[in-house]
Design an enzyme around this catalytic site. Structure first.
Site: not given
Length: 384
Positions: A23, A25, A27, A185, A212, A215, A304
């Site tokens: 996991h 990202h 970006d 998101g 996701h 969370e 993350d």
């Protein structure tokens, strides 16, 4: 079974240990210096800081708000400089190199193709640029003496309406570097059930996907991801702790959902530092991963967003070791959990476990034991 030897690793051993990341990202992991250079090249003048060190600090402080929504706002700047083919190739290559230098041997890195179309790229061109970057990064890592394999997860934004389109894209590129699908998101107000058509499509195509869930939102998010959508893994899943009761005498009772997650060996992509930033946990010592490890859930350790959290896989394990006295055996347990849960074929996962991960930890344990023996011998000579 945990070893009888309390082989608590050093920071250097943690860095050198083979690690698996599920996991992360794309970006959320840019180098601050790269952001500054790409912004200058592309004429993007909205950066809050133009000096790399200060920019890195700004990202961490802005993300450290206790709010998932505020945390997500920081991505406007990273996505802004990831709109050209050249930028995507560079960012993906640097991602692979940075992970490899941190001891990661297998990684699944996710990104949302729909967020990189502002300069005219097509969805296909975005995917092909990122795949090219990952392959280039793997080559650079090998040249530097590091081994890594990177697979891409294509993410659809849960507040948008392109999930089926992105799922179809993931399926088209599943033999060309893309290993699965994800939605991401803000959870509140955007349940995974809004994208059932995408998940039904992926199941018909026998493809892999993670969601996701659990969370910033609670048990209903997890339940929907599993029972309505059929997720293979849970992105974060930290709120599963809400279905676990710990009595004053230390006895533990699992609710029906928690028991289902544990019994079905559903992987939890846990990201401790990120969870602290978004308010899902108060501290490392109080993070649910400690109890979930004891209860033998399929917990994994992840980063993350390395930029926003100022973290790495090594840092996550260092902080967990400080909080829970984890040993090399615990690190191997988390790492094998992650490799078992990867979205690549079984024989390839097994080869990574038996040929890379287990031998790597065995070597570190032998090194640790040698160091302890040498220290004991030196102490004996001094005492004599």
């Amino acid at each position: 079974m945990t070893s009888q030897i309390p082989n608590v690793p050093t920071a250097d051993q943690i860095r050198r240990a083979p690690k698996v990341l599920l996991h992360d990202h794309l970006d959320g992991g840019l180098r601050p210096g790269t952001i500054v250079e790409l912004a200058r090249e592309q004429g993007y003048d909205q950066l809050p800081e133009t000096e790399p060190d200060k920019l890195g600090i700004w990202f961490r402080e802005a993300a450290d708000s206790g709010s998932l929504e505020r945390y997500l706002e920081t991505f406007a700047h990273t996505c802004a400089v990831m709109q050209t083919r050249e930028a995507l190739v560079r960012v993906a290559a640097e991602c692979a190199v940075d992970l490899a230098e941190d001891g990661v041997v297998y990684a699944e890195v996710r990104y949302a193709p729909e967020q990189h179309l502002e300069a005219g790229l097509s969805l296909e061109e975005v995917v092909e640029a990122v795949n090219e970057g990952f392959r280039e990064g793997e080559r650079q890592a090998r040249a530097g003496g590091h081994r890594i394999r990177v697979g891409a997860l294509l993410t659809a934004m849960r507040h948008a309406a392109r999930a089926l389109e992105i799922a179809e894209l993931a399926n088209r590129y599943r033999d060309s570097g893309v290993v699965g699908f994800d939605i991401a998101g803000a959870e509140a107000g955007f349940p995974p059930t809004r994208h059932l058509d995408a998940f039904e499509y992926l199941k018909r195509e026998n493809n892999h996907f993670t969601i996701h869930a659990g969370e910033a939102f609670g048990l209903p998010s997890i339940w929907q991801a599993l029972q309505w959508c059929g997720a293979d893994r849970l992105g974060h899943g930290v709120r599963i702790i809400d279905d676990i009761e710990v009595a004053e005498d230390g006895s533990v009772t699992l609710g029906r959902l928690a028991a289902y997650v544990r019994d079905k060996r559903i992987p939890l992509e846990m990201c401790p530092s990120s969870n602290l930033q978004t308010g899902a946990a108060a501290s490392f010592a109080e993070h649910p991963i400690g109890l979930l490890r004891k209860l033998h859930f399929r917990a994994t350790v992840n980063t993350d967003n390395r930029l926003m959290s100022g973290t790495s896989m090594s840092r996550e394990f260092e902080l967990l070791t400080e909080a829970f006295d984890y040993t090399l055996d615990d690190m191997q347990w988390f790492t094998v959990n992650a490799m078992k849960s990867a979205f690549i074929p079984f024989d390839e996962r097994l080869a990574m476990i038996n040929e890379v991960i287990k031998p790597g930890y065995a070597e570190l344990r032998s090194e640790w034991l040698f160091q302890q023996t040498a220290t004991t011998s030196e102490s004996s000579r001094t005492a004599g």
